[in-house]
Scaffold this active site. Structure first.
Site, PDB file in Angstrom:
ATOM      1  N   GLU A  80      -1.719  -1.581  -4.819  1.00 38.98           N
ATOM      2  CA  GLU A  80      -2.962  -0.858  -5.065  1.00 38.98           C
ATOM      3  C   GLU A  80      -2.740   0.207  -6.133  1.00 38.98           C
ATOM      4  OE1 GLU A  80      -6.345  -0.026  -2.024  1.00 38.98           O
ATOM      5  OE2 GLU A  80      -4.940   1.650  -1.922  1.00 38.98           O
ATOM      6  N   ASP A  85      -2.133   1.304   7.238  1.00 39.28           N
ATOM      7  CA  ASP A  85      -1.282   1.057   6.073  1.00 39.28           C
ATOM      8  C   ASP A  85      -0.923  -0.427   5.963  1.00 39.28           C
ATOM      9  OD1 ASP A  85      -0.942   3.909   5.266  1.00 39.28           O
ATOM     10  OD2 ASP A  85       0.025   4.032   7.226  1.00 39.28           O
ATOM     11  N   ASP A 109       0.874  -1.174   0.000  1.00 42.45           N
ATOM     12  CA  ASP A 109       0.000   0.000   0.000  1.00 42.45           C
ATOM     13  C   ASP A 109       0.910   1.222   0.000  1.00 42.45           C
ATOM     14  OD1 ASP A 109      -2.367   1.566   0.207  1.00 42.45           O
ATOM     15  OD2 ASP A 109      -2.070   1.719   2.370  1.00 42.45           O
TER      16      ASP A 109
END
Length: 166
Positions: free
Chosen positions: A67, A140, A7
């Site tokens: 992502e 996160d 991420d």
């Protein structure tokens, strides 16, 4: 299969490693790569790449998932995020790890079953799917684990479909 989820963020890049058979997932490790906003941006990119390289060496994932960039209100923030993603994808590719990219909506749909789920819902489902005693405190790291779970699920579905179709 072992999957590294990433991420990306310019100050905090979450990461999570899971082992999965597609239906049953187990957390191997998770954490956050932190860089100082006071550091020059090029130095922060280098730190992120170096840390990811070390994580890949340590955990030897078969797959990685990152992502995709979301639509940020601030163009400068979106551009910085794109640079971090570029470093992450290059580092993963240089290590010879097969990677995939998923939108935030795809990750939430895969993990929660609802594409507009709140962060807290994602955290609770990550805890449940990985059978953890408590919620991962870092959003996160939790998001990175969700990205890894999303890929493991997609990969298992793809492999099962390929076997059926011959």
């Amino acid at each position: 299969m072992r999957v590294l989820g990433v991420d990306c963020g310019s100050e905090r890049t979450g990461w999570g490693v899971i082992d999965s058979d597609g239906g049953c997932h187990r957390m191997v490790a998770a954490g956050v790569i932190r860089t100082s906003p006071k550091c020059p941006f090029d130095r922060r990119l280098l730190e992120i790449g170096t840390a990811l390289r070390g994580l890949i060496r340590e955990h030897t994932p078969e797959f990685a998932a990152v992502e995709e960039v979301f639509h940020a209100v601030n163009a400068k923030t979106a551009l910085k995020l794109a640079h971090v993603r570029g470093v992450a994808l290059l580092t993963i590719a240089e290590a010879g790890v097969v990677f995939a990219e998923y939108s935030p909506l795809e990750v939430k749909m895969s993990v929660v079953g609802y594409g507009r789920a709140e962060k807290s819902q994602v955290q609770m489902m990550v805890q449940s799917l990985l059978r953890l005693p408590e919620v991962i405190a870092s959003e996160d790291a939790s998001d990175a684990l969700a990205i890894a779970i999303c890929h493991a699920t997609h990969q298992a579905t793809h492999e099962a479909t390929s076997r059926r179709l011959g």
